[in-house]
Design a protein around this motif. Structure first.
Motif: not given
Lengths: 305, 275
Positions: B173, B198, B273-275
């Motif tokens: 991102r 990321a 990971y969770e956004e």
């Protein structure tokens, strides 16, 4: 005004995009001049598309203007720097790091020589300031939108930039949360005496927070038409600021600008491009107040005493 | 009421029992109506047609093999553990060598649009080549069947890791990149502390696909190069006409493949990971 040089001066900033079909370039904004004094809180309001975010990104060094430039402490801004912290609307936290680690990330970049304990203590101090002392170990996905934005604000303040840029930081939050974080922002700002430049769409938010509000006309070829001084005493509080007699004068002035004049002024060609300095409250200092407003004013003083 | 897991286990066991039952029932030798001739006794039953061994026999062999998996009685008779260890050694060597090249190269391709465009045609042509097609060339150049097998694993594992790394890195991102920029992180620090974490879940997905493919390919590669390994073992037992061992080794290939996938999946959970 003193002769002292401002902390940041934006000089003759323009942004144009080449038009896709070889017509004239699309000029988003033109000849924008802004001076930010040290310790000042300045909000900028304008309709979507007038280039507010572009101005902020140029200030941050993340975007380049077509002409003109930004001078900070005598040096031209070229590229991003730790001197200019940014809080983005979408928080921009690293989802794989906990709240504390996200703030550590900023602190470590700012103070590379610090030990891990120093970094952590510093980060915790700022997380406590925004009321997150008990949720520091959670990942951003486990935090509400308001809490995430608090972490982002803590990260920005913890790096102690000379200029703090806030790009609609409360735009995605509900009104209740927004109010609470505004209070926290006032608190942390008054403790740190940061210079802040903030984009907002919310007139009440601007009046609550800012020393000055810059009003932009509609794009294309937007410019900063007015610089409105918010002459309300500090510390301000959401609960009683609306009782100040000057509040609605300022509010009406801002709303009138956004609803009526931002479009009219955009069409008017003018040679003078420095914003008009306006203080909507300056005519009420000596004149006797109408009785009903007086009543409201005196009522507001009683609970405070 | 049982939990969903419990009920699923019960249903799975029922399926297993039905499957094994049918398999067992359909593969019994016919009852001998008269006394077996000497020839029939030699051939192991009054059966004029070869049959797939029933599960009872396979399980008996499995028990026997698994209770002594590491015996070594010459080139034609080694324990299943030794054969699997050879295969795992080849797979892991080729796989990690591929990772060592694919992940840094994927980073470069993902971060540089120039390199992406320059290298993309090579990747597009090389990727669809069956890894076994490299075998003759590898044998000729390397002149060692062992290392050629490892090379085949290397070449088949590299593509999913390369492509996934490049994709993950290119699609980090932009907000996070901007955060790195406003914090004046050096390109190295940005790559290490922002882009790598990321992109890690995407990279791990590529690694998981690669290990699966590598385990598929090793069986075929070892059938070709021979000598040792589970692929060789399957083919060798076919040549010995020992279908019990063939079925047993097929099952073992499945079990080991599943364990490899589970290991990679556990690593992916660490970096998810969770956004």
């Amino acid at each position: 005004m003193t002769d002292k040089k401002p902390l940041v001066s934006v000089e003759g900033l323009s942004k144009a995009y080449p038009s896709p079909n070889k017509g004239p370039d699309l000029v988003v904004f033109k000849d924008v001049n802004i001076a930010l004094e040290k310790g000042e809180f300045v909000c900028i309001i304008g309709h979507s598309g007038c280039g507010k975010s572009t101005i902020l990104n140029v200030l941050a060094g993340l975007d380049e203007a077509s002409s003109g430039g930004v001078i900070m402490e005598g040096k031209e801004v070229a590229g991003p720097s730790l001197d200019r912290g940014v809080v983005f609307q979408n928080y921009s936290l690293m989802p794989w790091l906990s709240a504390l680690q996200n703030v550590n990330f900023g602190v470590r970049a700012r103070f590379p020589s610090w030990s891990a304990e120093q970094v952590e203590a510093h980060s915790k101090k700022y997380l406590e300031m925004v009321g997150l002392s008990t949720t520091m170990d959670r990942k951003p996905s486990q935090l509400s939108g308001g809490m995430r934005q608090r972490v982002s604000i803590a990260r920005a303040f913890a790096t102690q930039p000379k200029l703090l840029l806030l790009d609609e930081p409360f735009g995605a939050l509900d009104a209740l949360t927004r109010g609470i974080i505004q209070d926290e922002l006032i608190k942390i700002w008054s403790e740190s005496q940061q210079t802040v430049f903030m984009i907002t769409h919310d007139v009440d938010e601007a009046i609550l927070l800012a020393d000055r509000v810059l009003l932009m006309t509609n794009g294309p070829e937007a410019k900063i038409a007015e610089s409105v001084t918010i002459n309300l005493p500090r510390p301000r509080q959401r609960s009683n600021i609306i009782e100040h007699p000057g509040y609605y004068k300022i509010r009406n002035h801002l709303v009138d600008f956004l609803v009526n004049r931002s479009g009219e002024l955009a069409l008017r060609e003018s040679s003078d491009n420095s914003p008009v300095i306006v203080d909507p409250t300056d005519d009420m200092t000596d004149e006797p107040e109408p009785t009903d407003i007086k009543l409201v004013a005196s009522e507001s003083e009683q609970p405070a005493a | 009421m049982m939990s969903l897991n419990m009920r699923a286990t019960v249903v799975a066991l029922v399926f297993l029992a039905v499957l094994l039952g049918l398999w067992e029932a359909m593969n019994q030798p016919p009852e001998a109506s008269e006394a077996l001739t000497e020839f029939e006794l030699l051939m192991g039953g009054a059966d004029d047609q070869a049959r797939v061994p029933p599960p009872s026999q396979v399980l008996a062999l499995a028990w026997q093999e698994l209770s002594n998996p590491f015996y070594d009685a010459g080139p034609n008779d080694k324990g299943i553990g030794i054969q699997l260890a050879y295969s795992l050694y080849r797979v892991l060597t080729g796989y990690f060598a591929a990772a060592l090249i694919a992940i840094p190269l994927g980073f470069v391709i993902g971060m540089s649009p120039l390199m992406y465009r320059a290298l993309n045609p090579f990747i597009q042509v090389l990727r669809p080549i069956s890894p076994l097609a490299w075998m003759p060339l590898a044998l000729f150049i390397i002149k060692d069947s062992e290392q050629s097998a490892i090379f085949v694993i290397f070449i088949c594992s590299i593509w999913p890791m390369l492509i996934n790394t490049a994709f993950g890195v290119a699609n980090v991102r932009s907000d996070w990149i901007r955060v790195a920029q406003t914090h004046e992180l050096s390109p190295w620090r940005t790559a290490w502390s922002v882009i790598l974490p990321a992109a890690a879940p995407t990279i791990l997905t590529g690694m998981r696909i690669s290990i699966g493919i590598a385990w598929l390919v090793i069986v075929a590669a070892e059938m070709l190069v021979g000598g040792t390994g589970i692929g060789y073992y399957v083919w060798n037992e076919w040549n010995n006409l020992d279908l019990n061992s063939v079925i047993f080794s097929i099952l073992m290939i499945g079990v080991v493949g599943m364990l490899l996938d589970m290991a990679l999946s556990a690593v992916s959970r660490l970096v998810a990971y969770e956004e």
